[in-house]
Design an enzyme around this catalytic site. Structure first.
Site, PDB file in Angstrom:
ATOM      1  N   TRP A  90       0.811  -1.215   0.000  1.00 55.14           N
ATOM      2  CA  TRP A  90       0.000   0.000   0.000  1.00 55.14           C
ATOM      3  C   TRP A  90       0.850   1.273   0.000  1.00 55.14           C
ATOM      4  CZ3 TRP A  90      -4.977  -0.755  -1.078  1.00 55.14           C
ATOM      5  CH2 TRP A  90      -5.521  -2.009  -0.815  1.00 55.14           C
ATOM      6  N   ASP A 340     -34.733  -5.457 -13.567  1.00 58.85           N
ATOM      7  CA  ASP A 340     -35.456  -4.761 -12.504  1.00 58.85           C
ATOM      8  C   ASP A 340     -35.692  -3.299 -12.875  1.00 58.85           C
ATOM      9  OD1 ASP A 340     -36.360  -4.506  -9.623  1.00 58.85           O
ATOM     10  OD2 ASP A 340     -34.760  -2.999  -9.699  1.00 58.85           O
ATOM     11  N   GLU A 394     -39.523  -6.101 -15.732  1.00 60.08           N
ATOM     12  CA  GLU A 394     -40.415  -5.647 -14.675  1.00 60.08           C
ATOM     13  C   GLU A 394     -40.886  -4.238 -15.028  1.00 60.08           C
ATOM     14  OE1 GLU A 394     -40.477  -4.723  -9.877  1.00 60.08           O
ATOM     15  OE2 GLU A 394     -38.977  -3.887 -11.230  1.00 60.08           O
TER      16      GLU A 394
END
EC number: 2.4.1.18
Length: 680
Positions: A90, A340, A394
């Site tokens: 890191w 969806d 949907e």
């Protein structure tokens, strides 16, 4: 275009809107042509997941092929972009700087060292970018494929998934069934235990259960990664990452492979209507700009969901979303997709405050033509031979042409959810006594849908199972379910009524309501409780975040009768297919008697919804003379009934009845449904 589109030929009421329909088709074709010119093909464009994000690959260095990791992200607001993580401890000073091209795409290559990958399996990574204003932002790559929730921060973290021996599926994909019988499922709640269940538990418990009951399709919800469990998977942060809370990507592949082995296809509940507003672990403001893949400003915020909305007019957004679809189909083996929130996508008002939809509304400026273009492109993509997927939309608005092919002038979905079906039952159970039920209205609503546009019928789905609403069994029996479901004593009138109507409601919906059928897990046996995910408001409890299959496995409880009826209904549809047949012919809707009768395909359904009257020698009209046999009887004792019907066969008489040339005379008790077929 010289030839009139077939959709307009079939429905002359579309003629006044022909110019808009042709214009929307042209817009899609123009975008498709642009993609094909730039990328070679739509398929290659959708293969971008193989080039974007973190991928194992080879690259030529000094004339030699070198293995390693490639990284690529589109982030035009970043002047510079870097990759760092466990592999370099890191350390931002030694982070790998990516190369930025003229379009704002940043890419790099991390070669292996001494034959070993520098970025290890299950190690963590991030990217950080520096904006043109000098701001430094840490991000998870938008195409990253495996993320794990950090319980301390409640945010997702990017984890590298590269096992030495990845799972390799062994079963070929089944053919798409002629009629889908869908088990709508959430992996995490598939156990009676108070915990988050795993892909492996679902594979071991639910897949054989679905095979036994007769579902040929499993729809998996909440697969795309979402940090907030209680969002039910609808606040996605990491679109390419299958949720790690249920297990590894390989475990999901194994689950789908097991479904294929059993001849069951698998649909992904895909969320391309919006994304989580999370910034740290999502795609919102990924490169520091308010737009990026999303619409900027207020138009990029959903007014009710607190989420962000995609910019479907953005070329890179199309790349991201189309790649996402192809990724799940190719990498995991999904056989199709349930899209969806389509209503929210295809209207600029997102369905908020719009209660009436008609042709003028569908083809008005209220429509989001960019979203319609995307949906047309995704259906063109997945219906080509190399993918051969099925799609379900949907949409509550009933958009005309949503389930017609693009060539016919439509958007290309295979099915739409018949959302009027559960609305009908909620209205009746909430507001009407039995004696007020109108069989003509029931038959009309269930049988009413657009010609040549297939629908998935369902009496209830996950929406009705959520806390704050009630399932059909709960509306019918409520608290009596906790004390009255034992087989050891006579049922109360409430339980007796509830079991009888539960069977009738599901059967009439399945027979009349569409060309496919869906149930949410547990509802088939009348699950007694709502669904409430652990959250602050309930003390992070798992008590209601599970499906109690132990209830149906207990032979001393009446839940077994409801499951037995569902199983027989689905198996009967296999023997005498009606879902893929034309709409039923409703011959009787006697309001005074509360009797509904109809024929669909080779079966005749007769429903006596009367709350107290049974009928002897009751005339039912039939088209053809002959002998008719009962093949399903909801009053059978194996389904918790009373075996009041003794005759199993009926010979027709040449007497006109219900506008048909022949008649059979039957005994039909109150709150009973029977299904007959002609045997000679």
């Amino acid at each position: 275009m010289s030839t009139k589109l077939q959709m307009i030929v079939d429905d002359p009421y579309l003629e006044p809107f022909a110019a808009t329909i042709y214009g929307r088709q042209k817009k899609t074709l123009d975008v498709l042509s642009k993609i094909e010119h730039n990328e070679g093909s739509l398929e290659e464009f959708a293969n971008s997941y193989k080039r974007y994000g973190l991928n194992r690959t080879t690259q030529k260095e000094n004339g030699k092929e070198v293995e390693g990791w490639s990284i690529r992200e589109w982030a035009p607001n970043f002047k510079e972009m870097y990759l760092f993580g466990d592999f370099n401890k890191w350390d931002r000073a030694t982070a790998i700087k990516l190369v930025r091209d003229e379009f704002g795409t940043h890419s790099g290559f991390i070669p292996d060292e001494n034959g070993e990958s520098r970025i290890k399996h299950l190690s963590k990574i991030k990217v950080f970018g520096i904006t043109y204003s000098g701001e430094r932002l840490d991000r998870i790559p938008t195409y990253h494929r495996y993320c794990v929730l950090n319980p301390k921060t409640s945010s997702m973290e990017a984890v590298v998934y590269n096992p030495e021996h990845p799972y390799i599926p062994t079963s070929p994909k089944p053919k798409i069934p002629k009629a889908l019988k869908i088990y709508e499922s959430h992996v995490g709640i598939c156990t009676p235990e108070k915990k988050i269940a795993s892909y492996d538990e679902f594979r071991e418990r639910i897949v054989p259960y679905c095979k036994k009951v007769g579902y040929n399709t499993i729809q998996l919800m909440a697969i795309m990664e979402h940090p907030y469990y209680a969002s039910f998977g609808y606040q996605v942060t990491n679109f390419f990452a299958a949720s790690s809370r249920f297990g590894t990507p390989d475990a999901l592949k194994h689950l789908i492979d097991e479904c294929h082995k059993e001849g069951i296809i698998v649909l992904l509940d895909i969320v391309h209507s919006h994304t989580s507003a999370n910034v740290v672990d999502g795609i919102n403001m990924f490169d520091g700009s308010d737009g990026h893949y999303l619409l900027a400003g207020e138009q990029g915020k959903h007014p009710l969901w607190g989420s962000r909305l995609f910019n479907y007019n953005n070329y890179e957004t199309l790349r991201f979303l189309l790649s996402n679809v192809k990724y799940y189909a190719e990498e995991f083996g999904f056989d199709g997709f349930r899209f969806d929130g389509v209503t929210s996508m295809i209207y600029t008002h997102h369905g908020v405050g719009a209660h009436t939809f008609d042709y003028a509304h569908y083809f008005s400026p209220n429509a989001n033509e960019d979203a319609l273009t995307y949906l047309s492109l995704v259906n063109i993509l997945v219906h080509r031979k190399n993918m051969n997927c099925v799609t379900v939309a949907e949409d509550v608005s009933g958009y005309a042409g949503l389930c017609r092919t693009f060539e016919d002038g439509g958007i290309g979905f295979d099915y739409r959810l018949a959302m009027s079906c559960p609305d009908l039952w909620v209205e009746y159970l909430k507001t009407k006594k039995d004696e007020e039920w109108n069989v003509n209205h029931i038959g009309f609503v269930l049988n009413n849908r657009r010609w040549k546009e297939k629908a998935i019928a369902y009496a209830e789905c996950h929406d009705q199972a959520l806390v704050g609403d009630k399932t059909i069994s709960f509306w019918l029996m409520d608290k009596e379910m906790y004390t009255g479901m034992s087989c050891l004593w006579q049922p109360s009138l409430i339980i007796d009524r509830g079991i009888a109507l539960h069977k009738m409601i599901r059967l009439v919906t399945c027979m009349l309501g569409g060309e496919g059928y869906l149930t949410f897990m547990g509802n088939e046996f009348g699950h007694p409780e709502w669904l409430d995910f652990p959250r602050e408001g309930n003390g992070d409890s798992f008590h209601y975040c599970r499906r109690q299959y132990n209830l149906v496995e207990d032979h001393l409880l009446r839940y077994k009768f409801l499951l037995a009826f569902e199983r027989e209904m689905l198996h009967l549809e296999d023997q005498y297919p009606w879902l893929n047949k034309p709409n039923a012919y409703i011959s009787k809707h006697n309001e005074g008697d509360h009797v509904l009768a109809f024929q669909r395909g080779a079966v005749i359904g007769i429903f006596n919804f009367h709350y107290e009257k049974s009928f002897t020698g009751y005339g039912i009209g039939v088209k053809e003379p002959g002998t008719y046999k009962i093949i399903l009887n909801s009053d059978s004792s194996e389904f918790g009934g009373y075996d009041r019907i003794t005759s199993q066969e009926y010979i027709s008489q040449p007497i006109e009845c219900d506008g048909l040339p022949n008649q059979i005379q039957i005994y039909i008790p109150c709150r009973v449904a029977i299904v007959l077929t002609k045997i000679n």
